[in-house]
Design an enzyme around this catalytic site. Structure first.
Site, PDB file in Angstrom:
ATOM      1  N   GLU A 339      -6.272  -5.178   8.824  1.00 15.77           N
ATOM      2  CA  GLU A 339      -4.899  -4.658   8.823  1.00 15.77           C
ATOM      3  C   GLU A 339      -4.824  -3.480   7.871  1.00 15.77           C
ATOM      4  O   GLU A 339      -5.341  -3.549   6.745  1.00 15.77           O
ATOM      5  CB  GLU A 339      -3.909  -5.739   8.389  1.00 15.77           C
ATOM      6  CG  GLU A 339      -2.467  -5.240   8.259  1.00 15.77           C
ATOM      7  CD  GLU A 339      -1.507  -6.328   7.789  1.00 15.77           C
ATOM      8  OE1 GLU A 339      -1.783  -7.515   8.070  1.00 15.77           O
ATOM      9  OE2 GLU A 339      -0.491  -5.993   7.150  1.00 15.77           O
ATOM     10  N   GLU A 344       4.870   0.040   3.519  1.00 15.71           N
ATOM     11  CA  GLU A 344       5.823  -1.053   3.614  1.00 15.71           C
ATOM     12  C   GLU A 344       6.967  -0.734   2.661  1.00 15.71           C
ATOM     13  O   GLU A 344       6.731  -0.462   1.476  1.00 15.71           O
ATOM     14  CB  GLU A 344       5.178  -2.388   3.251  1.00 15.71           C
ATOM     15  CG  GLU A 344       4.106  -2.843   4.237  1.00 15.71           C
ATOM     16  CD  GLU A 344       3.456  -4.148   3.835  1.00 15.71           C
ATOM     17  OE1 GLU A 344       3.860  -5.198   4.365  1.00 15.71           O
ATOM     18  OE2 GLU A 344       2.559  -4.101   2.981  1.00 15.71           O
TER      19      GLU A 344
END
Length: 462
Positions: A339, A344
């Site tokens: 990932e 974020e």
């Protein structure tokens, strides 16, 4: 400090060991030394052989040998046989050349430590390829020939962990630093010889970017994302065998919570209103609805600069993300598939941008970094990007690099195809519970662009 002193001492000894030329008469001479005398032990036995100097004109030479700096009585030939008691002492050869005009010159050889492994010439390093991606070691013949050599590479005065071969593959962190190597030569019955190479200043890599793919989110008749690129993942995660999306999130994703406006911006809207028509994994009507889109099975990517202009959400518990997952996730479940979180953005931490990798070793904790944004991320668009290359990933905020993770161990699972993801989650383990005062939230994407970096970067269309 010990390493610094060690390297300085070795450099001093090397300088003193160089062959030198010393006039031995008061009169000036037009003659000169072409090559200095040199000495080397013979492969077998305890004999040291001298190669006399070459002079620019005819000369008559006499020789002497120095043991630990003192002349050895009777040693006047070009060979010297040492004894066991003389092991570990230094030996040097002196040649005095007298020319027809009566002038003379003196040449001193290199210094040899008796009983120590001997290596002819200097230990040198140079670039292995025209692209300056690796360094290689060059070393002379060893006596005895059975000697073994091991290497330790250095960045400045600090040893590089695991760098022990005759070739060193450069990493991005080596840019604008000096790289060198130390070789240790060992053989049974001989004392160990350590030699230090020259240092090479590694130039900074200049990156050239070429656009190879983009989605500008231009308005269409439907004002929705391009179905040839994006696939909605409508669920609370249960349909994907991943309840709560693995994070205890509280939303149900549906593509109806997104739209592209006339200015070419994709906006994802999270809302409480309308969520209760869906049943969530936690056993009650869903608390939130939002949107999530992936390029899985449509478009994949391997390496390159991946960049997006994003406006983040507001409110405790909101969680917007622009990220990638390994395209082999159906075969190798997370985190084996890998990932890459380009960014974020959590409304409960309105000035912090997160960039993280998740691999086999790092798992949920990941490896990466954060950068603070004094004016926050929700009032205007900011550019979030990664440079993804075979040996490292670097994160950028508004064009400024803030973190690099190198390929160092098996946590690196980032050498295959990945797909893009955009979403706005609500609640979960990372951002925490959604504050009761939050009734809606938005995040917006102006564009997503992918560039090759010096020709490295691939778009895989399915």
């Amino acid at each position: 400090m010990e390493k610094l002193m060690r390297r300085a001492s070795v450099a001093l000894i090397a300088a003193l060991a160089m062959s030198t030329l010393i006039p031995s008469s008061g009169s000036a001479t037009s003659s000169s030394m072409v090559t200095a005398p040199s000495i080397a032990p013979i492969a077998k036995g305890m004999t040291v052989l001298a190669t006399p100097a070459r002079w620019s004109s005819t000369a008559k030479s006499t020789y002497k040998w120095l043991l630990s700096g003192k002349a050895i009585s009777g040693a006047t030939k070009t060979t010297y046989v040492f004894t066991t008691k003389q092991r570990s002492k230094s030996l040097q050869f002196i040649e005095t050349a007298t020319f027809p005009d009566g002038t003379s010159l003196q040449g001193k050889s290199n210094i040899v430590t008796l009983g120590q492994v001997f290596v002819a010439g200097e230990l040198t390093i140079d670039f292995k390829d025209d692209q300056h991606k690796a360094l290689k070691v060059s070393s002379g013949a060893m006596v005895p020939t059975s000697a073994k050599v091991t290497y330790q590479w250095f960045n400045g005065i600090f040893d590089i962990p695991g760098a022990h071969s005759a070739t060193y593959i450069l990493t991005s962190s080596d840019a604008e630093t000096e790289i060198s190597v130390q070789a240790s030569y060992t053989a049974k019955g001989f004392t160990t010889l350590k030699k230090n190479s020259n240092s090479i200043l590694i130039p900074k890599t200049v990156y050239n970017y070429s656009l190879i793919w983009s989605d500008e989110f231009n308005a269409s008749a439907t004002n929705t994302v391009d179905p040839k690129i994006w696939v909605p993942q409508n669920s609370d995660g249960t349909a994907f065998d991943n309840q709560g999306w693995g994070n205890g999130e509280r939303q149900w994703y549906t593509e109806t919570q997104s739209q592209i406006d006339s200015s070419g911006v994709l906006t994802i809207n999270a809302a409480r209103s309308g969520a209760n028509v869906f049943s969530c994994y936690y056993g009650t009507p869903c608390e939130w609805i939002s949107s999530k889109f992936v390029t899985k099975g449509q478009v994949g990517f391997k390496y390159g600069r991946i960049e997006s202009s994003i406006k983040g959400p507001v409110g405790q518990g909101t969680w917007a993300a622009f990220w990638l997952l390994g395209a082999d996730i159906d075969k190798h479940w997370w985190p084996v598939c890998g990932e890459i979180d380009v960014t974020e953005l959590m409304g409960g931490r309105p000035t912090t941008n997160y960039g993280t990798l998740h691999g086999i070793r790092s798992g949920g904790l990941g490896r990466g970094g954060t950068v603070e944004m004094p004016n926050g991320f929700s009032s205007e668009f900011h550019t979030y990007a990664i440079d993804w290359l075979p040996d490292h990933i670097t994160w950028y905020l508004d064009g400024v690099a803030y973190k690099t993770v190198e390929k160092t161990d098996d946590d690196w699972v980032f050498d295959h195809e990945f797909y893009l993801i955009v979403n706005l989650a609500m609640g979960g383990n990372f951002p925490g519970a959604v504050d009761s005062s939050v009734t809606s939230a938005t995040t917006a994407f102006d564009y997503i662009r992918v560039y090759s970096i010096n020709g490295v970067g691939e778009v895989i269309k399915h």
